[in-house]
Design an enzyme around this catalytic site. Structure first.
Site, PDB file in Angstrom:
ATOM      1  N   GLY A 201      -2.080  12.791   4.419  1.00  0.00           N
ATOM      2  CA  GLY A 201      -2.965  13.546   5.309  1.00  0.00           C
ATOM      3  C   GLY A 201      -4.173  14.186   4.655  1.00  0.00           C
ATOM      4  N   SER A 202      -4.691  13.583   3.590  1.00  0.00           N
ATOM      5  CA  SER A 202      -5.855  14.223   2.960  1.00  0.00           C
ATOM      6  C   SER A 202      -7.088  14.157   3.864  1.00  0.00           C
ATOM      7  CB  SER A 202      -6.146  13.614   1.588  1.00  0.00           C
ATOM      8  OG  SER A 202      -6.660  12.317   1.686  1.00  0.00           O
ATOM      9  N   ASN A 203      -7.229  13.098   4.635  1.00  0.00           N
ATOM     10  CA  ASN A 203      -8.351  13.057   5.592  1.00  0.00           C
ATOM     11  C   ASN A 203      -8.167  14.086   6.706  1.00  0.00           C
ATOM     12  OD1 ASN A 203     -10.533  10.958   5.096  1.00  0.00           O
ATOM     13  ND2 ASN A 203      -8.665   9.798   4.609  1.00  0.00           N
TER      14      ASN A 203
ATOM     15  N   MET B 215      -0.659   4.623  10.119  1.00  0.00           N
ATOM     16  CA  MET B 215      -0.438   3.246   9.686  1.00  0.00           C
ATOM     17  C   MET B 215       0.313   2.407  10.723  1.00  0.00           C
ATOM     18  SD  MET B 215      -2.195   3.477   7.036  1.00  0.00           S
ATOM     19  CE  MET B 215      -1.959   1.935   6.139  1.00  0.00           C
ATOM     20  N   ARG B 216       0.057   2.693  11.982  1.00  0.00           N
ATOM     21  CA  ARG B 216       0.731   1.980  13.064  1.00  0.00           C
ATOM     22  C   ARG B 216      -0.334   1.417  13.996  1.00  0.00           C
ATOM     23  NH1 ARG B 216       5.822   1.871  14.430  1.00  0.00           N
ATOM     24  NH2 ARG B 216       6.357   3.267  12.717  1.00  0.00           N
TER      25      ARG B 216
ATOM     26  N   ASN C 107     -11.237   6.043  14.062  1.00  0.00           N
ATOM     27  CA  ASN C 107     -10.394   5.751  12.899  1.00  0.00           C
ATOM     28  C   ASN C 107     -11.259   5.707  11.646  1.00  0.00           C
ATOM     29  OD1 ASN C 107      -8.052   4.821  11.410  1.00  0.00           O
ATOM     30  ND2 ASN C 107      -8.924   2.762  11.447  1.00  0.00           N
TER      31      ASN C 107
ATOM     32  N   HIS D 171     -11.376   3.709   8.019  1.00  0.00           N
ATOM     33  CA  HIS D 171     -10.817   2.529   7.372  1.00  0.00           C
ATOM     34  C   HIS D 171     -11.443   2.401   5.982  1.00  0.00           C
ATOM     35  CE1 HIS D 171      -8.995  -1.421   7.039  1.00  0.00           C
ATOM     36  NE2 HIS D 171     -10.147  -1.864   6.584  1.00  0.00           N
TER      37      HIS D 171
ATOM     38  N   SER E 110     -15.371   3.249   6.365  1.00  0.00           N
ATOM     39  CA  SER E 110     -16.054   3.150   7.655  1.00  0.00           C
ATOM     40  C   SER E 110     -15.309   3.989   8.687  1.00  0.00           C
ATOM     41  CB  SER E 110     -16.062   1.693   8.152  1.00  0.00           C
ATOM     42  OG  SER E 110     -16.612   0.823   7.172  1.00  0.00           O
TER      43      SER E 110
ATOM     44  N   ASP F 112      -9.415  -2.859  13.586  1.00  0.00           N
ATOM     45  CA  ASP F 112     -10.556  -2.430  12.764  1.00  0.00           C
ATOM     46  C   ASP F 112     -11.867  -3.055  13.229  1.00  0.00           C
ATOM     47  OD1 ASP F 112      -8.766  -0.939  11.182  1.00  0.00           O
ATOM     48  OD2 ASP F 112      -8.347  -2.661   9.908  1.00  0.00           O
TER      49      ASP F 112
ATOM     50  N   ALA G 270     -15.236   9.906  -0.875  1.00  0.00           N
ATOM     51  CA  ALA G 270     -16.285   9.611   0.112  1.00  0.00           C
ATOM     52  C   ALA G 270     -15.751   9.740   1.536  1.00  0.00           C
ATOM     53  CB  ALA G 270     -16.837   8.204  -0.129  1.00  0.00           C
ATOM     54  N   GLU G 271     -14.489   9.356   1.755  1.00  0.00           N
ATOM     55  CA  GLU G 271     -13.885   9.489   3.086  1.00  0.00           C
ATOM     56  C   GLU G 271     -13.904  10.944   3.545  1.00  0.00           C
ATOM     57  OE1 GLU G 271     -10.147   7.416   3.865  1.00  0.00           O
ATOM     58  OE2 GLU G 271     -10.457   6.173   2.101  1.00  0.00           O
TER      59      GLU G 271
END
Ligand code: GAR
Length: 205
Positions: free
Chosen positions: A12-14, A85-86, A102, A104, A131, A140, A168-169
């Site tokens: 969960g870092s994002n 991841m589903r 999302n 990616h 992205s 995606d 970067a995310e």
């Protein structure tokens, strides 16, 4: 403000970046298909509402029906997938049309699916990246909202490149989500084509 749910499956870092850099939206729910996802514990400690259910045993349709109910009960208007991841079913996409985003870890349309960093290195690419896009029925494949590029350096493996892209995310996702939710809904298409590409350069060490 838009009310965001963040869907995670792992660390969960994002999600943390979306929470800590929230602008134009508030995070009203963190949801997971993995009741033991490490990111859920972080969210709880922060006092965020969480929801978790494993689809194992009950099946995907029942799982998604309960997820949908939790999202609607929380007043969610936009869903942000962050290391979720589903695959999301066509039915779920239709119910939340143009309201699921999302992140990616590739420069889409390159390297949809898994193993993106290894594939970029093996192709001899000079750059990798990430992205943010709208989620549609095509994996995606939805409209691109923003991208960040990072160099691929000599000696990189999938892990070192993943770590560079992840930085970067964490900059790209909150910024792109803020721009997305603050654009008027009836201008979403114009917005997507005029949003400048995000250039995030990260120095290698
Ligand atoms: C991130 O790199 C994200 O882009 C990727 O998984 C990682 C999750 O990390 N997502 C996908 O591969 C989606 N198919 P996080 O849990 O620390 O945010």
């Amino acid at each position: 403000d838009h009310k965001i749910a963040i869907l995670i499956s792992g660390r969960g870092s994002n999600m943390m970046a979306l929470v800590e850099q929230a602008r134009g939206y508030s995070v009203v729910l963190v949801a997971s298909d993995k009741p033991d996802a490490p990111g859920l514990a972080w969210a709880r400690e922060r006092g965020l509402a969480t929801w978790a259910l494993s689809p194992r045993g009950i099946g995907k349709a029942a799982y998604e029906a309960q997820l949908d109910a939790a999202l609607r009960a929380a007043g969610v208007t936009v869903i942000a997938l962050a290391g979720y991841m589903r695959l999301v079913s066509d039915d779920f996409v239709a119910r939340w049309r143009d309201r699921i985003v999302n992140i990616h870890p590739s420069l889409l349309p390159l390297y949809k699916g898994l193993d993106t960093h290894r594939r970029a290195i093996e192709a001899g690419d000079a750059e990798g990246g990430c992205s943010v896009h709208i989620v549609t029925e095509e994996l995606d494949g939805g409209r691109l909202l923003g991208q960040a590029r990072v160099p691929i350096l000599p000696g990189d493996d999938a892990d070192t490149l993943a770590a560079r892209v992840l930085i970067a995310e964490h900059a790209l996702y909150p910024r792109t989500l803020a721009e997305f939710v603050m654009s008027p809904a009836d201008h979403i298409h114009a917005f997507a084509t005029t949003l400048p590409e995000v250039e995030t350069q990260v120095d290698g060490d």
